[in-house]
Each structure stands twice: as C-alpha cells, then as structure tokens.
Design a protein around this motif. Structure first.
Motif, short mmCIF file in Angstrom:
data_model
loop_
_atom_site.label_atom_id
_atom_site.label_comp_id
_atom_site.label_asym_id
_atom_site.label_seq_id
_atom_site.Cartn_x
_atom_site.Cartn_y
_atom_site.Cartn_z
N PRO A 14 12.79 -3.07 -33.12
CA PRO A 14 13.11 -3.84 -34.49
C PRO A 14 14.27 -4.70 -34.15
CG PRO A 14 14.27 -1.76 -34.52
CD PRO A 14 13.45 -1.89 -33.21
N VAL A 15 14.16 -5.73 -35.35
CA VAL A 15 15.47 -6.50 -35.08
C VAL A 15 16.68 -5.74 -35.95
CG1 VAL A 15 16.21 -8.89 -36.07
CG2 VAL A 15 13.91 -8.38 -35.02
N ILE A 16 17.64 -5.66 -35.38
CA ILE A 16 18.83 -5.01 -36.01
C ILE A 16 19.78 -6.12 -36.84
CG2 ILE A 16 20.90 -3.63 -35.55
CD1 ILE A 16 19.61 -2.43 -33.03
N VAL A 17 19.65 -5.92 -38.13
CA VAL A 17 20.81 -6.64 -39.03
C VAL A 17 21.92 -5.95 -39.21
CG1 VAL A 17 20.57 -8.13 -40.89
CG2 VAL A 17 18.38 -7.63 -39.73
N VAL A 18 23.01 -6.69 -39.22
CA VAL A 18 24.38 -6.06 -39.51
C VAL A 18 24.74 -6.74 -40.93
CG1 VAL A 18 26.74 -5.66 -38.86
CG2 VAL A 18 24.75 -5.65 -37.08
N GLY A 19 24.85 -5.93 -41.98
CA GLY A 19 25.39 -6.66 -43.30
C GLY A 19 24.47 -6.33 -44.33
#
Length: 430
Positions: A14-19
């Motif tokens: 997956p793409v990891i998104v922070v926030g």
C-alpha cells in the motif's frame, strides 16, 4: 514491539499516508476509490476538529467533485460569491464577485465550510472503501527507504510496530515528522506576531449591514479578517510578539476585540478561539526518493487569501492521478513523481506564497502613502471588468490550475513549465 518487516510482494504494497487532516484524507480517498491500497496513519486518536481553514475555492470544488463529496459539502456549506477589501477607517475599498467566473467553473463562489466537516465526510466514506485502512492513534517515528519499498516504524498505544509500503506521502502538517525523516528543509520565515481566531454566534451583518460574508480589513495598528461560516462569524487578527497566550485568549480580551469591530450591548457569545504561529515556508523538495510531501507538510502560509488548504488539496489530487497511471497504466514512476514535485513546488512558490505574503503586507501596511496607493490600485482593478475577472481568477486559484493543470502527464507538465519559464524571462527582459 518491534520486529522484522513482513509484507506482500512490492507491487501489492500500500501507499502509506501520514496525517488524517483534510489533505491526507482527500489523498487517501482519491487513491482508495481508484482501487490503490492505502494505509493512513494519524497520531490523534480521532479525526481532529480544527476550525482553522474554512474556504474552498472553485477549482478545489471541481477536484473534490471527482471523489463524490461536493454535493454534501454544498448542502452543509455557505456559498459566498462576493468579498470585500475594507479599511477600518474608510470603510469599503473594493468589492470582488466570483460570479464573473460563471463561464469558467460550475462553482463561481467560495464555499465556506470548516475543514473538519470535510474530514468527517471523508472518514465516513472511507469506511465503505475496501482499499483504505485508517489507523488513528498511530504516530510515525521512523522511516527507511529501500529500492523497492519504504519501511516505517509507528507507535501506538500497544507499542511500536513496522509497516511496509510502496511509497510514503507526508500530509502531517507544518511540524511534519515525515518531512523531517525525509531530511528536507523548510525554507522561509515565521511572522513575529501570532494570529488569533475568535468565533461568535452573533450575525455580524446585523451590526455592520454593508459588510460581505468575507472581508479583508486593513489597519496599520490591527488589521482584521472577518468571515462568515455556517456555524459562526470568525474574526482573525494579529497578536503582537511578546504578548503571552493567557492574556491574548482571556475572555475579557477576546470580548474587547469583538467590541472594537462592532459594539454589542451585553457582549458577544464566544464559541471558540485559537492562537497560532503563522509561517511562510516551502519544503526544499516535495519528493525524496519514495517519499512525497503534500499540504502543510510541503508548504505553509498566511491564511489571508484562503489558499493554503486549497493548494494542499490540489497537491493531493495531482499526486493521486499520477499514482493511478503508475498503478494501472504502466506509467514511469520517476517521471510522474518528478513532475509532481516540480509542478507543485512551482505553484506553491509563485502563487500560494507570493499572494498570501502580499495580502498580509497589504492589510498591515503602516505607511500612509503606500496604504493610499494600495487602496487606489484595488479600486481601479475592481472598477475594470477585465482586471476584476483576472483578479478573481488568480485569487480563486483558477489561474494556476488553468496554467499548470492538476495531475497532467509529465510531458505536458514539462511543456507548461518551460512555457512559464520563457514567459518569466520575457517579462524580465521587457
């Protein structure tokens, strides 16, 4: 607890998104709806109820329409086509109406809606999208980049664990942990004064009948930004450097400032107040390897103009469209991600930073001659239909979107950036 990273094949990571603010949630939703797996980590245990940003401009509404949330936003928000520049002593200086943009956008107005409502809507929608996993109460603490993946360490209430992803996208605000771990700077400056937002349930139009729903009010001693949202009227004003938080947010002091806008016997009911630092900063790079930055993690600015949140959403949709081509069309990742970084940084510097800095200086100008010049120029622009339309196109970010696009293929981005550079050289030569 920590241990070895276990993950599926890199192509399935997956793409990891922070926030989990409005920009991070927009990006996660845009990816998940395309069928791209995404894990969003947010340090707060629940979605934040931050009242700070509240304006959505026409092209932003067009982009959010693509993820199916605009009808709900319009039902809950306040459409405001008209806004004013005023002077605290002289009254109305100039009025602009986004209605002149009706031939260029289906949304010829600003939509006033506090940002936490967009976050709420997107969190609710994400619950129905199989490709999206939201992890609240999960704080990013470490990052390692590999040739084919990123490996992050996060801290939760149960301890540390590791996640593997194809890419990392930081949307975690001005004090971004993702940006710090990527090792890029945050160039710019912090204003010496802080800004204070105070919200009241009183309808200011009853006290000041000639005001618009959005007003930028110049004053050499204390400028003011006065705007209407569905819940309240909000006043934003500067707090001088050196004044402590307790004094600035004391209810009696808040009341004094509101009474200075318009006297109200019995006093104003105060719903909310926030005091915060204001910066004009841009990340040194919007991309470092497999890590990208969007929103306030990439650029932060004065709120005078209402473009920071909007530009962040444009970042998110631009990058999501590129990931769509990378995932499903076999597009070259390096070309797509470099195009994102070059384009969005150019827009942040040339539009977001330049315009918000100019807006702040215009409202706080102390030199009387320069103040008079600013006012004369605004009156002249507002009084000329073509200049007024051009002003509204730039203020609404329509100009930047029409000039540079959002999520266009790399070859087209390169052409538009080259044309912009040639235009800039021509202007200098002229």
């Amino acid at each position: 607890m920590s241990g070895p990273v276990s993950a599926p094949a890199p192509s399935a990571l997956p793409v990891i998104v922070v926030g989990g603010g409005p920009v991070g949630m927009t990006f996660a939703t845009a990816l998940g709806q395309r069928g791209i797996p995404v894990v969003l980590v947010e340090a707060e245990p629940v979605a934040k109820t931050d009242w700070r940003a509240s304006t959505f401009h026409p092209p932003t509404l067009e982009l959010l329409r693509d993820i199916g949330v605009v009808d709900q936003m319009l039902a809950e928000g306040l459409a405001v086509p008209r806004y004013q520049y005023r002077d605290r002593r002289a009254g109305v200086v100039a009025e602009f109406d986004f209605g002149v943009l009706a031939g260029e956008t289906p949304y010829p107005y600003r939509l006033q809606l506090n940002q936490q409502h967009l976050v709420r809507m997107l969190v609710e929608r994400s619950a129905t999208v199989e490709a999206i996993r939201l992890e609240f109460g999960c704080r990013l603490t470490g990052l390692v980049q590999r040739d084919d993946r990123v490996e992050v360490t996060v801290r939760t209430g149960d301890g540390e664990r590791r996640l593997a992803g194809s890419y990392l996208v930081g949307a975690d605000g001005a004090s971004s942990t993702a940006r710090n771990l990527l090792g890029t700077g945050f160039e710019g400056f912090t204003y010496p004064e802080r800004f204070l937002i105070v919200s009241t349930s009183v309808d200011m139009r009853e006290l000041l009948p000639d005001i618009a729903d959005v007003n930028y009010i110049a004053d050499p001693d204390e400028w003011l930004f006065l705007l209407h949202t569905p819940e309240s009227w909000r006043a934003v004003y500067p707090v001088p450097a050196g004044r402590d938080r307790e004094e600035a947010t004391d209810p009696a002091d808040l009341q004094r400032h509101l009474q200075g806008i318009a006297p109200l016997p019995g006093g104003y009911p105060i719903i909310d107040s926030q005091l915060y630092n204001v910066n004009q900063r841009v990340a040194g790079a919007f991309r470092v390897g497999r890590g990208m930055l969007i929103g306030d993690a990439a650029h932060i600015n004065s709120p005078l103009g209402g473009v920071g949140l909007n530009s962040g959403i444009h970042d998110a949709i631009d990058l999501a469209r590129r990931f769509g081509r990378i995932w499903f069309d076999g597009a070259a990742p390096e070309a797509e991600l470099d195009a994102f970084a070059a384009l969005r940084r150019r827009v942040a510097v040339e539009y977001v930073q330049a315009d918000t800095k100019r807006n702040t200086e215009r409202l706080s100008e102390r030199d009387e001659t320069r103040r008079a010049e600013h006012h004369a120029r605004l009156r002249a622009i507002a009084g000329d239909p073509e200049q007024a339309r051009a002003w509204c196109r730039r203020a609404s970010l329509l100009e930047s979107v029409q000039r540079f696009g959002v999520g266009l293929p790399p070859a087209e981005v390169a052409g538009r950036l080259a044309a912009a550079a040639a235009g800039s050289r021509g202007n200098v030569a002229g």
